[in-house]
Design an enzyme around this catalytic site. Structure first.
Site, PDB file in Angstrom:
ATOM      1  N   MET A   1       0.812  -1.127  -0.046  1.00  0.00           N
ATOM      2  CA  MET A   1      -0.129  -0.031  -0.174  1.00  0.00           C
ATOM      3  C   MET A   1       0.921   1.500   0.067  1.00  0.00           C
ATOM      4  O   MET A   1       0.710   1.883   0.638  1.00  0.00           O
ATOM      5  CB  MET A   1      -0.916   0.074   1.274  1.00  0.00           C
ATOM      6  CG  MET A   1      -1.792  -1.074   1.062  1.00  0.00           C
ATOM      7  SD  MET A   1      -3.094  -1.436   2.433  1.00  0.00           S
ATOM      8  CE  MET A   1      -4.199   0.152   2.261  1.00  0.00           C
TER       9      MET A   1
ATOM     10  N   GLN B   1       4.543   0.223  10.437  1.00  0.00           N
ATOM     11  CA  GLN B   1       3.806  -0.167   9.418  1.00  0.00           C
ATOM     12  C   GLN B   1       3.828   0.979   8.404  1.00  0.00           C
ATOM     13  O   GLN B   1       3.486   2.178   7.989  1.00  0.00           O
ATOM     14  CB  GLN B   1       2.231  -0.037   9.957  1.00  0.00           C
ATOM     15  CG  GLN B   1       1.962  -1.021  10.963  1.00  0.00           C
ATOM     16  CD  GLN B   1       0.700  -0.974  11.584  1.00  0.00           C
ATOM     17  OE1 GLN B   1      -0.199   0.069  11.292  1.00  0.00           O
ATOM     18  NE2 GLN B   1       0.094  -1.791  12.152  1.00  0.00           N
ATOM     19  N   THR B   2       4.954   0.589   7.369  1.00  0.00           N
ATOM     20  CA  THR B   2       5.339   1.443   6.328  1.00  0.00           C
ATOM     21  C   THR B   2       4.185   2.036   5.376  1.00  0.00           C
ATOM     22  O   THR B   2       4.534   3.252   4.988  1.00  0.00           O
ATOM     23  CB  THR B   2       6.423   0.636   5.473  1.00  0.00           C
ATOM     24  OG1 THR B   2       7.346  -0.055   6.405  1.00  0.00           O
ATOM     25  CG2 THR B   2       7.111   1.687   4.496  1.00  0.00           C
ATOM     26  N   CYS B   3       3.556   1.458   5.008  1.00  0.00           N
ATOM     27  CA  CYS B   3       2.243   1.855   4.128  1.00  0.00           C
ATOM     28  C   CYS B   3       1.606   2.701   4.741  1.00  0.00           C
ATOM     29  O   CYS B   3       0.980   3.777   3.780  1.00  0.00           O
ATOM     30  CB  CYS B   3       1.430   0.657   3.744  1.00  0.00           C
ATOM     31  SG  CYS B   3       2.233  -0.555   2.977  1.00  0.00           S
ATOM     32  N   PHE B   4       1.346   2.896   5.995  1.00  0.00           N
ATOM     33  CA  PHE B   4       0.501   3.799   6.824  1.00  0.00           C
ATOM     34  C   PHE B   4       1.422   4.928   7.533  1.00  0.00           C
ATOM     35  O   PHE B   4       0.687   5.882   8.091  1.00  0.00           O
ATOM     36  CB  PHE B   4      -0.271   3.278   7.565  1.00  0.00           C
ATOM     37  CG  PHE B   4      -1.279   2.199   7.032  1.00  0.00           C
ATOM     38  CD1 PHE B   4      -2.311   2.427   6.156  1.00  0.00           C
ATOM     39  CD2 PHE B   4      -1.006   0.983   7.079  1.00  0.00           C
ATOM     40  CE1 PHE B   4      -3.029   1.655   5.601  1.00  0.00           C
ATOM     41  CE2 PHE B   4      -1.766  -0.247   6.415  1.00  0.00           C
ATOM     42  CZ  PHE B   4      -2.517   0.353   5.641  1.00  0.00           C
TER      43      PHE B   4
END
Length: 997
Positions: A698, A963-966
């Site tokens: 994401m 949580q890299t995507c967020f």
């Protein structure tokens, strides 16, 4: 007193009795009628006299008549103030500005085509005539055998007055007509000629007839104040008394001590220093007068005694006319007239008022005194309205207004100098705009008459002054500003290319406050329309009008850039674009509601129309990138991607769902293998999966992918890229065997841009200039190779020839010849700029031509949406590299918190530890949290950071998670600061697998 000499005529012209005519030397005669002659003229067939407003004409001897006729008074209702005799008849000008035509039978009729026009000057040739009106318009009638009417080549001629439209914007001072050619003179001394040119009488350097008015360039800036046309020759008079003649010289009428024709204006050297005050051309002879010394000179054909020297000869040099002695004492020369075989001189006593004999009036122009008179209210409103209508309906009148006459500056008019007195214009328009009645009348005339009349193909640079004056007037208005601005924009855009160039040059030299006002005018008009669109005003006319304003604004912007004017780029930014993007965002969200399970809105169709309308506007704005800031352009790029990806794609084939499966240990190899399969649909987003790791991309995984890929590309250094002393990389000139690698490097960079990720390869700004088809400069070389650039700058700055020689340069770079035989051509002070330019071109273009071609082809493939071209080179560099500014405090300010707050002890300790980290470790934290250490365009505020507090019994044994995507940091509730510090440093240095640390 009237003096005359030349062919025999009825004694005294019957103006006096024969015994009242005084006979002087060399055949000169003089007379003093009881009723003074106010004006007179002589042509081929007639001589005409005006006395107390009444006209008398006398037929001269000609081939058709053996004897001169009797003096005949014309029975006319109007008082006449001017008469000009031509080939077969005459033209009369009445006091009210009406024109009458007298034919060869002396019958007078009103001229058709000049109804409701006030004529101020008239001129006659053999078969055509010219008139000038008080609003500066030129009208012609008669034959057009040689183009003397100034109309198209196939025009048959006309008995009624025809408007010379090409001259409609030129502020004229005088008109003149010869045998079959015509001339006009502007207020700034610019000379235009047209018609017959068989002997070079147009002064254009050839013998080709001209059917349209043409500038005599060789007379530019000669301060010409009057023109006279003869049969086939022309004379001009400059301020200070210099006489130029050109055309037929067969009778010596040019005064150049020869009988040759002259195709260019040439100074009459024999008159040099005489301060000539008048010049007039007859059919084959020329007269000049010097008022100060009361002398008249003549030259040319004297076979009928018209030279006044007592001899029947052709004389090629000026010689004084032997005037009666009383002329030198009691009288002064008021006007000289040269006919076909006759010459005349009209004298007034010195105490009599001047100007009676030459009642030519100038074109009505706007000036500060006129405005003061309007404001005083002393004149009737009807008179004021008439003057306003005359001045503001005529481009010629306005173009002749507010000229900078001090030190004769207005005679310097050229493509570089408009010669307007800007301060006077500003103060005058300020007065005018302060009176509601006056400005209302002005606006009406400008809107209804002036703007529609502007010629898209104006003759002469003076016609363009109106485009400088109108913005200054419009910007002071409170009403109808946008409407008038649009009409002005339309007219500017209709101008021919040459006029555009001159207008832009004028803009480049405007005073700072004028240039700022010009920017403000079109900027505000654009902003107003964008705001209307943002407020759901859906009207296709708005976007059409917006294009006009933006095109003008673009012209001004380019002028400011090329002329290095100190107008900051922010003055062109239209902040209302942000409102438009907010409207689009809200509209898209509403349209997405049904997907989320919400019912379809009642105004669904209106929402769809508004969405399409916003996209239409954005597509316009993309073509004018200077009006949007970087953040807005990035948003526009994203929205256009959404639109681009939603369009039907008949070639869409995604075999693997556009997902790249990759190993961390072989990221570059796997990427190239994937791309060579040619299964990737570049139009759609890239998805990345790291083999052996859990996680759905994401944006976090793909961000990390491009970061890792950037590191792997370093392996290509020797083959594809080379690192320079500045630590920046450039294409390897010797890497031609790696064509495919250059192509795939471009693909990867394009994909990163299209997917809104960063490539950590330090390309110089020159690369992004080249992608945007801009030329790199010496400053770009200084960024890439400072030592090389400093050497070249030293070469350019050196004043001594010997020192330049000591550099020992030739036209080669690293053994490559910059020009043919470059190794044999030394660099000197004379050619050093050429050498430097070629050197820079070699480094950035010639030496890496193929490499860049492959790279750019790949870049366009990787980023298929060409809207990226709206970014400036610096912006494109930032989009691909990330912002170079690490404002760490901003990262703290934009943070949000979950299950905790900024005031919690743990959070305070976290930020204390974070700010203690080295710069390198801070960047590693970014990689841990976001998968990249790049700062987004617009700073950290454009990226989400949420800190989630994790309460658990074994907190001190846990590591932070990302949580890299967020952009979410999961922070265990550590018992003390030291534990927090140790865990944070460990995780950012050793945890490289996506997911739990």
């Amino acid at each position: 007193m009237l003096c005359f000499w030349g062919a025999q005529v009825r004694e005294g012209f019957e103006l006096v009795k024969p015994d009242q005519v005084k006979h002087g030397k060399c055949g000169l005669r003089s007379l003093c009628p009881r009723t003074a002659v106010q004006d007179m003229s002589a042509g081929r067939s007639f001589a005409g006299f005006i006395q107390d407003g009444k006209v008398s004409v006398l037929r001269l001897r000609s081939e058709d008549y053996d004897h001169d006729g009797k003096l005949k008074q014309l029975q006319l209702k109007n008082k006449i103030r001017l008469i000009v005799c031509g080939g077969d008849g005459a033209v009369l000008l009445a006091n009210g500005g009406k024109v009458l035509i007298m034919d060869k039978s002396t019958v007078c009729k009103p001229l058709k085509g000049l109804e409701n026009r006030q004529v101020i000057q008239i001129a006659c040739g053999d078969h055509h005539s010219v008139a000038l009106t008080n609003d500066g318009q030129v009208f012609v009638w008669g034959e057009n055998s040689h183009g003397q009417l100034g109309s198209r080549k196939d025009h048959p001629g006309s008995p009624s007055a025809q408007h010379v439209q090409s001259l409609s914007g030129v502020p004229l001072a005088q008109i003149s007509a010869g045998g079959d050619h015509s001339f006009v003179l502007s207020l700034s001394g610019v000379v235009f000629g047209w018609g017959k040119n068989s002997a070079g009488q147009l002064g254009l350097g050839d013998t080709t007839d001209r059917h349209v008015p043409t500038v005599v360039n060789s007379l530019n800036q000669k301060k010409t104040v009057s023109i006279s046309c003869g049969g086939e020759h022309t004379a001009t008079l400059s301020k200070g008394g210099t006489v130029f003649t050109f055309g037929s010289g067969g009778c010596g009428q040019l005064g150049h001590k020869s009988f040759r024709d002259e195709h260019h204006p040439r100074v009459v050297a024999e008159l040099w220093g005489s301060e000539v005050s008048q010049v007039t051309c007859g059919r084959h002879h020329t007269l000049v007068s010097v008022t100060s010394s009361k002398l008249i000179y003549s030259f040319g054909c004297g076979m009928q005694g018209q030279l006044g020297n007592g001899e029947m000869i052709k004389q090629s040099v000026p010689f004084p006319v032997d005037l009666p002695t009383e002329c030198n004492h009691d009288y002064t020369i008021e006007k000289i007239i040269a006919g076909e075989n006759h010459s005349f001189a009209l004298f007034f006593k010195e105490l009599e008022s001047k100007g009676i004999s030459n009642p030519s009036r100038g074109v009505l122009t706007l000036n500060d005194r006129m405005i003061d008179r309007w404001l005083s209210g002393t004149d009737p409103w009807a008179t004021i309205k008439q003057e306003i209508n005359t001045v503001f309906s005529s481009a010629a009148s306005l173009n002749g207004s507010f000229l900078k006459t001090s030190c004769d500056d207005h005679y310097q008019t050229s493509e570089d100098h408009c010669c307007l007195d800007f301060d006077l214009v500003k103060s005058s328009f300020a007065k005018l705009s302060g009176n509601k009645s006056l400005i209302s009348e002005v606006v009406k005339v400008v809107q209804q008459t002036l703007l529609p009349s502007l010629n898209p193909n104006p003759v002469g640079v003076e016609s363009l002054r109106v485009y400088l004056l109108l913005p200054e007037l419009i910007i002071r208005l409170k009403k109808q500003k946008t409407e008038l601005t649009e009409a002005l924009a339309s007219k500017i855009l209709q101008l021919d290319p040459d006029s555009h160039k001159v207008l832009e040059k004028y803009w480049s030299k405007l005073p700072d406050d004028w240039l700022n006002s010009l920017v403000e005018l079109f900027h505000n008009a654009s902003a107003e329309l964008i705001e209307q669109i943002s407020c759901d005003e859906m009207d296709c006319d708005l976007t059409r009008r917006l294009k006009k304003f933006l095109k003008i604004l673009q012209m001004i912007y380019q002028v400011c850039c090329s002329a290095n004017r100190d107008i900051p780029n922010r003055d062109f930014i239209i902040h209302e674009i942000g409102d438009l993007l907010d409207t689009l965002q809200a509209t898209l969200e509403k349209l997405f509601w049904p997907v989320l399970g919400f019912p379809v809105s009642d105004d669904w169709e209106d929402m769809v129309k508004l969405k399409d309308y916003c996209f239409e506007t954005i597509n316009i704005l993309v073509k004018f990138p200077f009006v949007a800031d970087t953040v807005s352009k990035k948003k526009m790029f994203c929205y256009l991607q959404v639109l681009f990806q939603s369009l039907p794609d008949p070639h869409r084939i995604i075999l693997n769902g556009n997902v790249l499966h990759i190993n961390r240990e072989s990221v570059l190899t796997d990427t190239l293998k994937y791309l060579r399969q040619k299964t990737h649909a570049f139009r759609y987003p890239l998805q990345v999966t790291f083999i052996g790791e859990n996680g759905v991309d994401m944006r976090g995984l793909s961000a990390e992918f491009f970061f890792l890929l950037s590191q792997s590309l370093v392996k290509w250094e020797k083959k594809v890229l080379e690192i320079h002393e500045s630590s920046l990389v450039w294409f390897n000139p010797d890497g031609m065997q790696a064509n495919r690698d250059f192509y795939y490097l471009g693909v990867i960079c394009g994909m990163a841009l299209y997917n809104h990720h960063y490539i950590n390869i330090d390309f110089p700004l020159a690369l992004f200039k080249k992608l945007l088809q801009q030329s790199p400069t010496l400053n770009d070389l200084e960024e890439l190779s400072p030592v090389e650039a400093r050497t070249l700058k030293s070469l350019l700055e050196e004043d001594e020839d010997e020192v330049v020689d000591m550099f020992g340069f030739d036209f080669t770079v690293k053994g490559e010849k910059l020009i043919p035989n470059g190794d044999q051509i030394r660099v000197t002070k004379a050619n050093r700029q050429k050498y430097v330019d070629l050197y820079v071109d070699f480094v950035f273009n010639k030496s890496v031509k193929k490499q860049f071609e492959h790279f750019s082809r790949g870049f366009f493939k990787g980023c298929p949406l060409d809207a990226w071209s709206m970014f400036h080179p610096e912006e494109l560099q930032e989009l691909l590299h990330g912002s170079p500014k690490y404002e760490w405090k901003e990262l703290q300010q934009c943070a949000s918190y979950e299950k905790c707050s900024a005031s919690d002890e743990l959070i305070k300790n976290f930020w204390t530890v974070f700010f203690e980290l080295s710069e390198e470790n801070k960047k590693k934290f970014l990689i841990f949290l976001y998968g990249t250490d790049r700062v987004p365009v617009g700073g950290f505020s454009k990226r989400s950071l949420k800190i989630l507090l994790l309460e658990c019994p074994d907190a001190d044994d846990r590591l932070p998670e990302a949580q890299t995507c967020f952009g979410r940091l999961i922070l265990p509730k550590y018992s003390d600061t030291n534990t927090l510090r140790d865990k944070l440093i460990h995780v950012i240095n050793f945890c490289k697998v996506f997911g739990r640390a």
